[in-house]
Design a protein around this motif. Structure first.
Motif, short mmCIF file in Angstrom:
data_model
loop_
_atom_site.label_atom_id
_atom_site.label_comp_id
_atom_site.label_asym_id
_atom_site.label_seq_id
_atom_site.Cartn_x
_atom_site.Cartn_y
_atom_site.Cartn_z
N TYR A 17 -0.72 -6.11 4.50
CA TYR A 17 -1.01 -6.44 3.11
C TYR A 17 -1.55 -7.87 2.98
O TYR A 17 -2.53 -8.10 2.28
CB TYR A 17 0.25 -6.28 2.25
N ILE A 44 -2.43 -1.99 -4.04
CA ILE A 44 -1.19 -2.60 -4.55
C ILE A 44 -1.49 -4.04 -4.96
O ILE A 44 -1.99 -4.83 -4.16
CB ILE A 44 -0.10 -2.58 -3.47
N GLN A 48 2.99 -6.45 -7.93
CA GLN A 48 3.78 -5.32 -7.47
C GLN A 48 4.44 -5.64 -6.13
O GLN A 48 5.58 -5.24 -5.87
CB GLN A 48 2.92 -4.08 -7.31
#
Length: 72
Positions: A17, A44, A48
């Motif tokens: 990520y 995402i 979040q």
């Protein structure tokens, strides 16, 4: 100091990520802000991710400098 155990799969997800964010921010230097916002509607979002970290690891809402992560 609070110590937080993290599974390898969670660590791998966080790495992927953060890499995605890094590449997106790098790309944003050559594209308009609206394109970056549109891109994050399909993945995402950072808010979040922060909420996920807080709930998964029972992190405080305050300063996170005193939190140490280590593998289980």
């Amino acid at each position: 100091m609070k110590k937080v155990k993290i599974k390898y799969s969670q660590l791998l997800f966080l790495y992927a990520y953060l890499r995605l964010i890094d590449l997106s921010l790098d790309r944003s230097r050559w594209t308009p802000w609206s394109e970056l916002q549109h891109y994050f509607k399909n993945v995402i979002g950072p808010s979040q991710m922060i909420q996920y970290l807080k709930t998964s690891f029972q992190l405080p809402n305050e300063d996170l400098e005193q939190v140490v992560f280590f593998l289980k």
